[in-house]
Design a protein around this motif. Structure first.
Motif, PDB file in Angstrom:
ATOM      1  N   SER A   1       0.846  -1.184   0.000  1.00 41.14           N
ATOM      2  CA  SER A   1       0.000   0.000   0.000  1.00 41.14           C
ATOM      3  C   SER A   1       0.885   1.239   0.000  1.00 41.14           C
ATOM      4  CB  SER A   1      -0.892   0.018   1.245  1.00 41.14           C
ATOM      5  OG  SER A   1      -1.538   1.266   1.371  1.00 41.14           O
ATOM      6  N   LEU A   2       0.611   2.150  -0.925  1.00 42.95           N
ATOM      7  CA  LEU A   2       1.250   3.457  -0.941  1.00 42.95           C
ATOM      8  C   LEU A   2       0.183   4.463  -0.540  1.00 42.95           C
ATOM      9  CD1 LEU A   2       3.283   3.225  -4.261  1.00 42.95           C
ATOM     10  CD2 LEU A   2       4.051   2.736  -1.937  1.00 42.95           C
ATOM     11  N   ASP A   3       0.439   5.161   0.551  1.00 44.11           N
ATOM     12  CA  ASP A   3      -0.528   6.109   1.097  1.00 44.11           C
ATOM     13  C   ASP A   3       0.042   7.513   0.935  1.00 44.11           C
ATOM     14  OD1 ASP A   3      -2.423   7.493   2.531  1.00 44.11           O
ATOM     15  OD2 ASP A   3      -2.138   6.376   4.399  1.00 44.11           O
TER      16      ASP A   3
ATOM     17  N   THR B   1      -0.331  10.935   1.788  1.00 45.28           N
ATOM     18  CA  THR B   1      -1.079  11.563   2.881  1.00 45.28           C
ATOM     19  C   THR B   1      -1.712  12.898   2.522  1.00 45.28           C
ATOM     20  OG1 THR B   1       1.001  12.480   3.737  1.00 45.28           O
ATOM     21  CG2 THR B   1       0.241  10.396   4.675  1.00 45.28           C
TER      22      THR B   1
ATOM     23  N   GLU C   1      -4.827   6.280  -1.179  1.00 44.06           N
ATOM     24  CA  GLU C   1      -4.143   5.025  -0.883  1.00 44.06           C
ATOM     25  C   GLU C   1      -4.265   4.128  -2.111  1.00 44.06           C
ATOM     26  OE1 GLU C   1      -4.112   1.214   2.139  1.00 44.06           O
ATOM     27  OE2 GLU C   1      -5.992   2.287   1.781  1.00 44.06           O
TER      28      GLU C   1
ATOM     29  N   ARG D   1      -3.239   0.268  -3.529  1.00 44.60           N
ATOM     30  CA  ARG D   1      -2.762  -1.067  -3.161  1.00 44.60           C
ATOM     31  C   ARG D   1      -2.509  -1.876  -4.423  1.00 44.60           C
ATOM     32  NH1 ARG D   1      -6.759  -2.913   1.792  1.00 44.60           N
ATOM     33  NH2 ARG D   1      -6.304  -1.120   3.120  1.00 44.60           N
TER      34      ARG D   1
ATOM     35  N   ARG E   1      -5.807  -6.788   2.358  1.00 47.40           N
ATOM     36  CA  ARG E   1      -5.158  -6.043   3.434  1.00 47.40           C
ATOM     37  C   ARG E   1      -3.672  -5.968   3.110  1.00 47.40           C
ATOM     38  NH1 ARG E   1      -3.358  -8.255   8.614  1.00 47.40           N
ATOM     39  NH2 ARG E   1      -2.940  -6.481   9.948  1.00 47.40           N
ATOM     40  N   PRO E   2      -3.050  -4.784   3.249  1.00 44.72           N
ATOM     41  CA  PRO E   2      -1.647  -4.664   2.871  1.00 44.72           C
ATOM     42  C   PRO E   2      -0.706  -5.407   3.822  1.00 44.72           C
ATOM     43  CG  PRO E   2      -2.467  -2.572   3.716  1.00 44.72           C
ATOM     44  CD  PRO E   2      -3.634  -3.508   3.656  1.00 44.72           C
TER      45      PRO E   2
ATOM     46  N   THR F   1       2.645  -0.976   4.411  1.00 49.65           N
ATOM     47  CA  THR F   1       2.121   0.323   3.989  1.00 49.65           C
ATOM     48  C   THR F   1       3.252   1.328   4.091  1.00 49.65           C
ATOM     49  OG1 THR F   1      -0.120  -0.171   4.734  1.00 49.65           O
ATOM     50  CG2 THR F   1       0.452   2.154   4.482  1.00 49.65           C
TER      51      THR F   1
ATOM     52  N   ARG G   1       3.839   5.366   3.822  1.00 49.90           N
ATOM     53  CA  ARG G   1       3.124   6.652   3.838  1.00 49.90           C
ATOM     54  C   ARG G   1       4.103   7.795   3.673  1.00 49.90           C
ATOM     55  NH1 ARG G   1       0.615   3.803   7.800  1.00 49.90           N
ATOM     56  NH2 ARG G   1      -1.619   3.539   7.508  1.00 49.90           N
TER      57      ARG G   1
END
Length: 137
Positions: free
Chosen positions: A31-33, A35, A40, A42, A56-57, A60, A62
């Motif tokens: 996951s790249l979030d 911000t 987000e 995935r 579900r990652p 993650t 961020r």
């Protein structure tokens, strides 16, 4: 998000990312979030390449847009961003290190050669002596 998976697969097809460096990512969700955008993304890596993932990652990562760009354009390394708290990693940190190593393995000079001249020039700009960066980076 499909555009990210397509871009990653294009990088593999063009030889920018060594396929063998991706094997530890097989079956894992990353996951790249981003911000400051509230975004987000995935993706998971499978035999056919990257694809969007509903799972579900496993890890993650961020950061803000400027943090991700600094990392991708190699203006700052992941350790600097991490210790300055501009990049946060949660979940399987060993997997996060694999992602970092994959980014380090990308042949950025080859990638830049395939871009249109204006974009190539923008990506090649370096910080000034005062440390300021081009607008938005």
């Amino acid at each position: 998000m499909r555009p990210l998976a397509l871009a990653l697969n294009a990088g593999i097809a063009l030889g920018l990312v060594p396929r063998d460096s991706l094997e530890p990512l097989r079956g894992k969700t990353i996951s790249l979030d981003v911000t400051d955008l509230g975004l987000e993304v995935r993706v998971e890596y499978a035999a056919s390449g990257f694809r969007p993932s509903p799972h579900r990652p496993d890890v993650t990562i961020r950061s803000s847009v400027s943090g991700f760009l600094a990392l991708l354009l190699r203006r700052e390394d992941a350790d600097t961003l991490f210790f300055s708290r501009r990049l946060v990693m949660t979940g399987d940190t060993d997997l996060g290190l694999v992602v970092k190593n994959v980014l380090d393995a990308i042949d950025w000079h080859q990638m830049k050669r395939g871009l249109p001249p204006p974009l190539r020039a923008l990506l090649s700009r370096r910080p000034t002596a005062t440390g300021s960066r081009p607008p938005g980076l």
